[in-house]
Enzyme design. Structure first.
Site, short mmCIF file in Angstrom:
data_model
loop_
_atom_site.label_atom_id
_atom_site.label_comp_id
_atom_site.label_asym_id
_atom_site.label_seq_id
_atom_site.Cartn_x
_atom_site.Cartn_y
_atom_site.Cartn_z
N ASP A 49 0.82 -1.22 0.00
CA ASP A 49 0.00 0.00 0.00
C ASP A 49 0.86 1.27 0.00
OD1 ASP A 49 -2.71 1.16 0.27
OD2 ASP A 49 -1.90 1.95 2.15
N TYR A 54 2.41 10.21 0.81
CA TYR A 54 3.40 9.63 1.73
C TYR A 54 4.79 10.14 1.39
CZ TYR A 54 -0.28 6.27 3.09
OH TYR A 54 -1.44 5.68 3.52
N SER A 210 -3.86 1.10 10.07
CA SER A 210 -3.50 1.26 11.49
C SER A 210 -4.14 0.23 12.41
CB SER A 210 -3.81 2.68 11.99
OG SER A 210 -2.89 3.60 11.46
P1 NDP Z 1 -0.05 0.24 12.68
O1 NDP Z 1 -1.17 0.82 13.44
O2 NDP Z 1 0.12 -1.24 12.75
O3 NDP Z 1 1.28 0.97 13.15
C1 NDP Z 1 2.52 0.55 12.66
C2 NDP Z 1 3.62 1.11 13.54
O4 NDP Z 1 3.49 0.60 14.88
C3 NDP Z 1 4.99 0.66 13.06
O5 NDP Z 1 5.50 1.46 12.04
C4 NDP Z 1 5.80 0.73 14.35
O6 NDP Z 1 6.10 2.09 14.58
C5 NDP Z 1 4.78 0.22 15.39
N1 NDP Z 1 4.77 -1.26 15.51
C6 NDP Z 1 4.29 -2.15 14.60
N2 NDP Z 1 4.43 -3.42 15.07
C7 NDP Z 1 4.97 -3.32 16.29
C8 NDP Z 1 5.34 -4.29 17.25
N3 NDP Z 1 5.16 -5.60 17.02
N4 NDP Z 1 5.89 -3.86 18.42
C9 NDP Z 1 6.09 -2.54 18.65
N5 NDP Z 1 5.76 -1.57 17.76
C10 NDP Z 1 5.20 -1.95 16.58
O7 NDP Z 1 -0.18 0.55 11.13
P2 NDP Z 1 0.07 1.93 10.32
O8 NDP Z 1 -0.49 3.10 11.06
O9 NDP Z 1 1.47 1.98 9.88
O10 NDP Z 1 -0.88 1.67 9.07
C11 NDP Z 1 -0.58 0.59 8.18
C12 NDP Z 1 -0.70 1.07 6.76
O11 NDP Z 1 -2.02 1.55 6.51
C13 NDP Z 1 0.19 2.28 6.39
O12 NDP Z 1 1.52 1.91 6.12
C14 NDP Z 1 -0.52 2.78 5.15
O13 NDP Z 1 -0.18 1.99 4.05
C15 NDP Z 1 -1.98 2.57 5.54
N6 NDP Z 1 -2.59 3.82 6.07
C16 NDP Z 1 -3.63 4.37 5.37
C17 NDP Z 1 -4.23 5.51 5.80
C18 NDP Z 1 -5.37 6.07 5.02
O14 NDP Z 1 -5.81 7.21 5.29
N7 NDP Z 1 -5.89 5.37 4.04
C19 NDP Z 1 -3.80 6.22 7.03
C20 NDP Z 1 -2.73 5.52 7.71
C21 NDP Z 1 -2.17 4.37 7.26
P3 NDP Z 1 7.34 2.60 15.46
O15 NDP Z 1 8.39 1.54 15.50
O16 NDP Z 1 7.79 3.85 14.80
O17 NDP Z 1 6.78 2.88 16.81
#
Ligand code: NDP
Length: 327
Positions: A49, A54, A210
């Site tokens: 995605d 981004y 997320s």
């Molecule tokens: P998550 O809610 O799963 O958050 C991911 C983040 O959480 C990671 O980058 C990391 O950040 C932390 N993390 C993940 N796994 C673990 C773990 N096992 N232990 C500890 N920390 C962890 O998903 P995202 O918010 O990244 O969303 C996923 C995807 O959805 C995005 O990449 C994007 O493609 C899409 N998206 C779409 C949106 C929309 O408006 N359509 C908006 C937002 C996202 P860190 O290490 O920095 O703490």
């Protein structure tokens, strides 16, 4: 890996997928992004995605370079982009869902991703200034031109999605087939309540964003603010404010204790909870480190542990089950 049908389409999408928001071209080195993409692909993930906004196009450039170098068969994966927020400035016509920005946004994304077509193309938000019919026509044109295969929405209301279906039916055009909403233990209304009618009457695939509430549901914020994490990055105060809603950390501590009882980690339980919902086509995983992705990939195997009894315990902790409409 398990594959699920994307709504009413003929597409099979991996139950977990991988996204690049805030990580590619920003938080992590390109080399780590490459390792993450390969780990995801090797685990059977077939959907990556992305979006024009981004890192203002950089995320697509990084992903495009990785895809080109990997040279995986184009038929073995799907890649998305999203149009709305723009990738340049915010001058008139550089954002939104007008025919002009949709066409220009798509052409630019194709170049950055270095692909001949985008599998799933999303309208990243509704555009209150552009008639929905204009957006439907533009998306239909891109499909006819072979530049995108399917189109969908992200964070549209049920009414807006249904209006797009009405316009598509009125003019014999391709309507939206998937929606990308936020869905996790603290954000449930759209998936569990608002879209029920659309699943039933139009069909709707969902690509969830997320699933860990930006990492909050990993439990790592339970005892203060760790360094080197998303909610600590400069400029992320708006996200921190949205995520640190009063009462959440207390609930997350209770959820963590339940996960320990089940013999799994909290992030695995939280993602498994998302995957248990039959209306979820895929949960998009995000990761800044390989270890996180490897851990989160265990979530599918954990779904059977979420028995009715466990789900009831989770409901008791969360106290936020959407109230279903009475027909
Ligand atoms: P998550 O809610 O799963 O958050 C991911 C983040 O959480 C990671 O980058 C990391 O950040 C932390 N993390 C993940 N796994 C673990 C773990 N096992 N232990 C500890 N920390 C962890 O998903 P995202 O918010 O990244 O969303 C996923 C995807 O959805 C995005 O990449 C994007 O493609 C899409 N998206 C779409 C949106 C929309 O408006 N359509 C908006 C937002 C996202 P860190 O290490 O920095 O703490």
């Amino acid at each position: 890996m398990q594959y699920r049908k994307l709504g009413k389409t003929g597409i099979q999408i991996s139950a977990v997928s991988f996204g690049s928001w805030l990580t590619f071209g920003k938080q992590i080195e390109n080399k780590i992004a490459e390792t993450l993409m390969h780990t995801a692909y090797d685990a059977g993930i077939n959907f990556f995605d992305n979006a024009e906004i981004y890192s203002r196009g950089q995320s697509e450039i990084v992903m495009g370079n990785i895809l080109k170098k990997a040279a995986w068969p184009r038929s073995s994966y799907m890649v998305s982009s999203k149009v709305f927020f723009g990738y340049e400035d915010s001058k008139p016509n550089q954002t939104g869902l007008s025919r002009k920005h949709i066409m220009e946004g798509c052409h630019a994304a194709l170049k950055r991703l270095q692909v001949d077509y985008i599998d799933l193309y999303f309208c990243h938000r509704p555009d209150k200034q552009t008639p929905i019919a204009e957006t439907v026509w533009a998306m239909n044109t891109l499909i006819q031109q072979g530049k995108i295969l399917y189109w969908g929405t992200s964070e549209w209301s049920a009414q807006e999605i249904l209006q797009a279906h009405i316009e598509a039916a009125r003019h014999n055009l391709m309507g939206p087939v998937m929606e990308q909403p936020q869905y996790h233990m603290f954000e449930r209304e759209k998936i569990e309540k608002d879209y029920l009618h659309i699943y039933q009457y139009e069909g709707l695939g969902t690509t969830i964003w997320s699933p860990l509430a930006s990492g909050l549901l990993s439990g790592k914020y339970n005892n203060g603010m760790p360094t080197d994490t998303r909610l600590n990055i400069e400029g992320m105060d708006w996200l921190k404010e949205r995520m640190f809603v009063e009462g959440r950390i207390e609930k997350i501590k209770k959820l963590a204790a339940l996960a320990t009882e089940l013999g799994i980690s909290l992030p695995v339980m939280a993602i498994a909870w998302v995957l248990k919902n039959e209306h979820v086509s895929t949960a998009i995983l995000g990761a800044s480190k390989l270890q996180q992705l490897e851990e989160n990939l265990k979530a599918l195997d954990a779904v059977p542990l979420l028995t009715d009894e466990v789900i009831e315990k989770i409901e008791t902790i969360l106290e936020n089950k959407p109230v279903q409409p009475q027909f």
